[in-house]
Design a protein around this motif. Structure first.
Motif, PDB file in Angstrom:
ATOM      1  N   LEU A   4       0.845  -1.194   0.000  1.00  0.00           N
ATOM      2  CA  LEU A   4       0.000   0.000   0.000  1.00  0.00           C
ATOM      3  C   LEU A   4       0.878   1.240   0.000  1.00  0.00           C
ATOM      4  O   LEU A   4       2.015   1.203   0.487  1.00  0.00           O
ATOM      5  N   ALA A   7       1.080   6.595   2.927  1.00  0.00           N
ATOM      6  CA  ALA A   7       0.036   7.328   3.665  1.00  0.00           C
ATOM      7  C   ALA A   7      -1.103   6.391   4.060  1.00  0.00           C
ATOM      8  O   ALA A   7      -1.633   6.474   5.177  1.00  0.00           O
ATOM      9  N   GLU A   8      -1.476   5.484   3.163  1.00  0.00           N
ATOM     10  CA  GLU A   8      -2.541   4.529   3.463  1.00  0.00           C
ATOM     11  C   GLU A   8      -2.093   3.548   4.550  1.00  0.00           C
ATOM     12  O   GLU A   8      -2.862   3.187   5.445  1.00  0.00           O
ATOM     13  N   ARG A   9      -0.857   3.127   4.500  1.00  0.00           N
ATOM     14  CA  ARG A   9      -0.330   2.211   5.507  1.00  0.00           C
ATOM     15  C   ARG A   9      -0.284   2.896   6.876  1.00  0.00           C
ATOM     16  O   ARG A   9      -0.597   2.281   7.898  1.00  0.00           O
ATOM     17  N   ARG A  10       0.076   4.187   6.904  1.00  0.00           N
ATOM     18  CA  ARG A  10       0.073   4.938   8.166  1.00  0.00           C
ATOM     19  C   ARG A  10      -1.338   5.006   8.746  1.00  0.00           C
ATOM     20  O   ARG A  10      -1.533   4.863   9.954  1.00  0.00           O
ATOM     21  N   ARG A  11      -2.317   5.247   7.870  1.00  0.00           N
ATOM     22  CA  ARG A  11      -3.712   5.279   8.329  1.00  0.00           C
ATOM     23  C   ARG A  11      -4.110   3.925   8.923  1.00  0.00           C
ATOM     24  O   ARG A  11      -4.755   3.856   9.973  1.00  0.00           O
ATOM     25  N   GLN A  12      -3.735   2.851   8.230  1.00  0.00           N
ATOM     26  CA  GLN A  12      -4.058   1.508   8.687  1.00  0.00           C
ATOM     27  C   GLN A  12      -3.439   1.241  10.064  1.00  0.00           C
ATOM     28  O   GLN A  12      -4.100   0.720  10.968  1.00  0.00           O
ATOM     29  N   CYS A  48       6.907   3.248   8.572  1.00  0.00           N
ATOM     30  CA  CYS A  48       5.868   4.293   8.544  1.00  0.00           C
ATOM     31  C   CYS A  48       5.997   5.315   9.675  1.00  0.00           C
ATOM     32  O   CYS A  48       5.619   6.470   9.511  1.00  0.00           O
ATOM     33  N   THR A  62      -6.161  11.566  14.527  1.00  0.00           N
ATOM     34  CA  THR A  62      -7.148  10.708  13.862  1.00  0.00           C
ATOM     35  C   THR A  62      -8.429  10.604  14.665  1.00  0.00           C
ATOM     36  O   THR A  62      -9.525  10.681  14.103  1.00  0.00           O
TER      37      THR A  62
END
Length: 198
Positions: A4, A7-12, A48, A62
């Protein structure tokens, strides 16, 4: 493991950290347990996030984003100022009731940051974020309804942040769903009195 964007991995990982911290407590949540919660390797976590401090700041931001989104949607202009303000408070309150563990986590994060050497700035950043969030919501109302404030916007923002913080903690400790409708009506009337319509 699917690759991913960063940024998406950080969100996850941030969402996984919220779940793990809400379940296990901040001190007992490790980078390893967060990686396991997210279903990724520990090396992905360290790719990340440079530090636990960076992760905690992401968690704080978040969680605030979760409820700000629903409040912004609810703050569309209604027939009266009171109805509009009440809709915003109601949206926030429904989020508190639906996600009490997440809101409880915010208080634990504050205490953890204040007690952990080198993390104190995160507690300050958390409460600065609350004030900034209220400034943004006040700005949204001023723009959509043409409101004029009776007190400076930064003062009203800090007041709203302190009030919602206290109300939320009271609810988490005392519960009693039935009492809160009247309390929110009282708060709405008070806040509306600090604003005047054009």
């Amino acid at each position: 493991m699917t690759r991913l964007p960063s940024a998406e991995r950080r969100r996850q990982l941030t969402e996984a950290a919220i779940r793990a911290m809400a379940r296990d407590g901040v001190p007992r949540t490790t980078t390893r347990s967060i990686a396991a919660e997210a279903g990724v390797s520990l090396s992905v976590f360290h790719y990340c996030f440079d530090s636990k401090q960076e992760l905690i700041e992401s968690v704080i931001t978040t969680i605030a984003g979760h409820y700000v989104t629903v409040v912004k949607e609810a703050l569309r202009p209604r027939a009266t100022l009171e109805e509009t303000v009440r809709a915003g408070f109601q949206a926030y309150w429904e989020h508190v009731r639906a996600h009490p563990d997440e809101h409880m986590l915010t208080y634990e994060l504050t205490q953890y940051a204040l007690r952990q050497p080198g993390f104190e700035h995160l507690a300050r950043r958390q409460y600065e974020l609350y004030a900034e969030t209220h400034i943004e919501l006040i700005g949204q109302l001023r723009q959509t309804m043409g409101l004029r404030l009776r007190v400076p916007a930064p003062v009203l923002a800090r007041y709203l942040a302190a009030m919602t913080d206290g109300l939320t903690l009271n609810y988490l400790v005392l519960g009693d769903d039935e009492a809160w409708s009247g309390i929110l009506d009282t708060v709405t009337a008070h806040i509306a009195g600090l604003v005047r319509e054009p």
